[in-house]
Design an enzyme around this catalytic site. Structure first.
Site, mmCIF file in Angstrom:
data_model
loop_
_atom_site.group_PDB
_atom_site.id
_atom_site.type_symbol
_atom_site.label_atom_id
_atom_site.label_comp_id
_atom_site.label_asym_id
_atom_site.label_seq_id
_atom_site.Cartn_x
_atom_site.Cartn_y
_atom_site.Cartn_z
ATOM 1 N N LYS A 27 0.605 -12.927 14.937
ATOM 2 C CA LYS A 27 -0.876 -12.943 14.899
ATOM 3 C C LYS A 27 -1.413 -14.108 14.073
ATOM 4 O O LYS A 27 -2.290 -14.850 14.519
ATOM 5 C CB LYS A 27 -1.378 -11.601 14.337
ATOM 6 C CG LYS A 27 -2.878 -11.484 14.187
ATOM 7 C CD LYS A 27 -3.312 -10.051 13.926
ATOM 8 C CE LYS A 27 -2.820 -9.526 12.606
ATOM 9 N NZ LYS A 27 -3.831 -9.551 11.540
ATOM 10 N N THR A 28 -0.881 -14.268 12.853
ATOM 11 C CA THR A 28 -1.366 -15.347 11.971
ATOM 12 C C THR A 28 -1.007 -16.710 12.540
ATOM 13 O O THR A 28 -1.833 -17.628 12.598
ATOM 14 C CB THR A 28 -0.773 -15.188 10.557
ATOM 15 O OG1 THR A 28 -1.141 -13.908 10.043
ATOM 16 C CG2 THR A 28 -1.289 -16.265 9.628
ATOM 17 N N HIS B 182 -8.970 -4.647 13.596
ATOM 18 C CA HIS B 182 -7.920 -5.235 12.768
ATOM 19 C C HIS B 182 -7.323 -6.396 13.564
ATOM 20 O O HIS B 182 -6.359 -6.241 14.303
ATOM 21 C CB HIS B 182 -6.854 -4.181 12.459
ATOM 22 C CG HIS B 182 -5.814 -4.640 11.491
ATOM 23 N ND1 HIS B 182 -4.501 -4.216 11.546
ATOM 24 C CD2 HIS B 182 -5.887 -5.482 10.431
ATOM 25 C CE1 HIS B 182 -3.814 -4.777 10.563
ATOM 26 N NE2 HIS B 182 -4.634 -5.549 9.885
ATOM 27 N N ASP C 168 -8.045 -11.328 9.627
ATOM 28 C CA ASP C 168 -7.577 -9.942 9.552
ATOM 29 C C ASP C 168 -8.581 -8.870 9.975
ATOM 30 O O ASP C 168 -8.187 -7.891 10.578
ATOM 31 C CB ASP C 168 -7.123 -9.653 8.116
ATOM 32 C CG ASP C 168 -6.217 -8.440 8.010
ATOM 33 O OD1 ASP C 168 -5.311 -8.306 8.854
ATOM 34 O OD2 ASP C 168 -6.417 -7.627 7.091
ATOM 35 N N ARG D 32 2.777 -12.237 -1.102
ATOM 36 C CA ARG D 32 1.506 -12.611 -0.467
ATOM 37 C C ARG D 32 0.743 -13.636 -1.280
ATOM 38 O O ARG D 32 1.017 -13.851 -2.450
ATOM 39 C CB ARG D 32 0.633 -11.366 -0.259
ATOM 40 C CG ARG D 32 1.139 -10.440 0.825
ATOM 41 C CD ARG D 32 0.173 -9.318 1.104
ATOM 42 N NE ARG D 32 0.616 -8.491 2.212
ATOM 43 C CZ ARG D 32 0.209 -8.619 3.472
ATOM 44 N NH1 ARG D 32 -0.668 -9.554 3.782
ATOM 45 N NH2 ARG D 32 0.653 -7.827 4.413
ATOM 46 N N ARG E 222 0.841 -1.191 0.000
ATOM 47 C CA ARG E 222 0.000 0.000 0.000
ATOM 48 C C ARG E 222 0.883 1.251 0.000
ATOM 49 O O ARG E 222 2.036 1.216 0.422
ATOM 50 C CB ARG E 222 -0.888 0.011 1.245
ATOM 51 C CG ARG E 222 -2.014 -1.010 1.231
ATOM 52 C CD ARG E 222 -2.826 -0.935 2.521
ATOM 53 N NE ARG E 222 -1.965 -1.075 3.690
ATOM 54 C CZ ARG E 222 -1.511 -0.054 4.417
ATOM 55 N NH1 ARG E 222 -1.845 1.182 4.112
ATOM 56 N NH2 ARG E 222 -0.725 -0.258 5.455
ATOM 57 N N SER F 224 2.717 -6.508 12.380
ATOM 58 C CA SER F 224 3.534 -7.461 11.630
ATOM 59 C C SER F 224 4.707 -7.957 12.472
ATOM 60 O O SER F 224 5.391 -7.170 13.140
ATOM 61 C CB SER F 224 4.060 -6.777 10.366
ATOM 62 O OG SER F 224 4.845 -7.649 9.610
ATOM 63 N N LYS G 161 -8.120 -3.110 1.666
ATOM 64 C CA LYS G 161 -7.975 -2.169 2.773
ATOM 65 C C LYS G 161 -8.842 -0.935 2.585
ATOM 66 O O LYS G 161 -9.211 -0.274 3.562
ATOM 67 C CB LYS G 161 -6.502 -1.778 2.949
ATOM 68 C CG LYS G 161 -5.639 -2.917 3.496
ATOM 69 C CD LYS G 161 -6.185 -3.478 4.807
ATOM 70 C CE LYS G 161 -5.257 -4.511 5.418
ATOM 71 N NZ LYS G 161 -5.834 -5.154 6.631
#
Length: 542
Positions: free
Chosen positions: A244-245, A222, A259, A326, A61, A240, A202
């Site tokens: 989290k994932t 988020h 997410d 990604r 982004r 990041s 986003k």
């Protein structure tokens, strides 16, 4: 396969100002979109059947080129600044006309979709894409109407995305040739000059972050979310690199989403905004992330990756294009995904931080005040060596663990979290440090993943409900004195440091950084939020 500028397709486009196109491909299937992308030279297939595509100049982004139209409806409600950069309404209209003219002789791909897995909170979407693979991305990431459903709806929000269209900054009011502009009055997002597909995802997240708290008394978050076999919901916030994932992917729990979620009023619970996952794949392996690995198959997309030479096998260690490689795939590509992606009121909330200073306890419990303060702080740390000239850890603060996606002031979201905790007194909020122990980066060591998993499991299973807690002298959080399957000596971070005085100084320094970061919010935050601040004087007077 519905193609050509048919009446049905053009009727959908009229409200967007589009009355002409070379060809319109409406709601193509994934197989048809893959075929189109290959025919157009937009990508190639990997040996697992996924479509590999490049995003071009932009591999992420571009926050400085994200704008919000400032008009009567947004002037007083949006949190203006370098996150939400104001854009002139007339300039938006001018760009819109130019984009429509640009697309007039193009083949375009149109998709009807929606965001919000709970029927009472659905946002009907219409997306117009210049690229077939972008339309496939939207099929994967947004929620898909049931087969045969009538989608000739008037959309609640629309996206026009044309990577080949570039703005003229001197004329159009943009910073440079690329842009992503949200217009809440026109209910439209314009994206141009960038092929990074995440701008669409986003963009809609930003829309929901504005509309849901503003109009539906729903907290937009988020975070990732999963649910246990007993129906207990857990949500995970983290920037990041905090895990989290990894930590939300639990084979014993159903994945609600990875997410973006909304927390509804009363006892209605939470719902996923999306219909897919957009996961980082740098250094991906089947051993580390088996669910993601197995989801990369036909219908999935991999972005900015490269093949092992002479093969069509993706080399996930290859960073030659970007570290932000990604994959995008529908959520049902994950075996334990919950569909529809809704779950009950969260029982446990985890704030994940990778504290490279080695100061934050590996797990601690937060009361309402500390929960709101740490939510607004959104802390983690970069380690030394990640950037030229960085010789010691650096703090990273992102309000509500997603500052760049917040159209409203962060206090709005923090106060809503506090209200949720009042309404649901049994919810537990935990601060989990997946970072360093025994010293800062370079001296201490990274917390073992097995210990972090054991701490989270203990919290989820209620095994910390009856243990003794001790208040941290600086941060004021409650630290358990014992956790099943975790060495007791690591629970108090000060105990793990050989030099206790060095710990005290480092902890005081980090506390000062928290306080300094919070200064920009202090005039807006209520007394209860401010009470969650670390006590810097606690060390000074020790």
């Amino acid at each position: 396969m519905e193609t050509s500028a048919s009446t049905a397709a053009m009727n959908r486009l009229q409200p967007l100002g589009i009355s002409q196109a070379k060809e319109v491909c409406l709601n193509l299937t994934p197989a048809e979109l893959v075929e189109e992308a290959l025919k157009n030279g937009e990508g190639t297939l990997t040996d697992t059947g996924a479509l590999m595509a490049d995003t071009g100049k932009f591999t992420g982004r571009s926050p400085k080129d994200r704008f919000v139209v400032k008009d009567e409806s947004t002037a007083e409600s949006v949190w203006w600044g370098d996150i939400n950069i104001p854009f002139d309404a007339q300039k938006f209209d001018q760009l819109h006309v130019k984009m429509v003219a640009y697309l007039a002789d193009k083949k375009i791909y149109v998709r009807d979709a929606y965001a919000g897995a709970h029927p009472d909170y659905q946002l009907k979407l219409r997306v117009v894409n210049e690229l077939a693979w972008h339309n496939l991305f939207c099929y994967n990431m947004f929620l898909r109407p049931e087969q045969g459903a009538d989608t000739s709806w008037t959309p609640d929000f629309s996206i026009i995305c044309a990577p080949g269209f570039e703005a003229d900054p001197a004329v159009d009011g943009t910073r440079q040739s690329n842009f992503a502009i949200l217009n809440f009055s026109k209910k439209m997002i314009l994206i141009g000059g960038t092929g990074y597909a995440g701008e669409m995802k986003k963009g809609i997240f930003g829309v929901l972050n504005y509309l849901l708290p503003h109009e539906k008394n729903t907290l937009a978050m988020h975070c990732s979310a999963n649910v246990g076999q007993e129906g207990d919901t857990a949500i995970f916030f983290g920037l990041s690199g905090t895990g989290k994932t990894t930590l939300s992917a639990d084979p014993n729990r159903g994945l609600v989403g990875d997410d973006e979620h909304g927390w509804m009023p009363g006892n209605a619970g939470i719902f996923n905004f999306e219909g897919g996952c957009y996961a980082k794949v740098i250094d991906l392996s089947r051993e580390k992330e088996p669910e993601i690995w197995d989801a990369i198959k036909f219908g999935s997309i991999v972005e900015n990756t490269r093949f092992i030479p002479g093969t069509h096998t993706v080399d996930y260690a290859n960073k030659s294009v970007t570290e932000n490689t990604r994959t995008a795939y529908p959520i049902h590509y994950i075996n334990n995904a919950v569909e529809p992606s809704v779950a009950g009121v969260p029982k446990n909330i985890f704030f994940l931080t990778a504290d490279a200073f080695g100061v934050i306890p590996p797990i601690s419990k937060l009361d309402k005040s500390h929960a709101m303060y740490h939510f607004m702080s959104g802390y983690t740390a970069k380690v030394a060596g990640t950037e030229v000239g960085v010789t010691e850890p650096q703090t990273t603060f992102s309000a509500c663990f997603g500052q760049v996606f917040l159209p409203l002031h962060p206090t709005k979201y923090a106060e809503m979290l506090g209200q949720k905790m009042e309404e649901h007194p049994n919810v537990n909020v935990w601060l989990v440090n997946t970072g360093w122990s025994g010293g800062s980066y370079g001296v201490g060591s990274r917390m073992k993943l097995s210990y972090t998993r054991a701490m989270i499991t203990a919290a989820l299973n209620g095994e910390l409900n009856d243990v003794e807690f001790v208040k941290h002298p600086i941060f004021g959080v409650e630290v358990p004195t014992s956790v099943p399957n975790v060495p007791t000596e690591i629970l108090d971070p000060r105990n793990t440091w050989a030099d206790k005085e060095a710990y005290d100084k480092t902890a005081a320094s980090l506390a000062e950084k928290f306080v300094a970061n919070f200064q920009k919010f202090a005039d807006f935050a209520n007394e209860e939020i401010l009470a969650g601040a670390p006590k810097v004087e606690a060390v000074a007077n020790a």
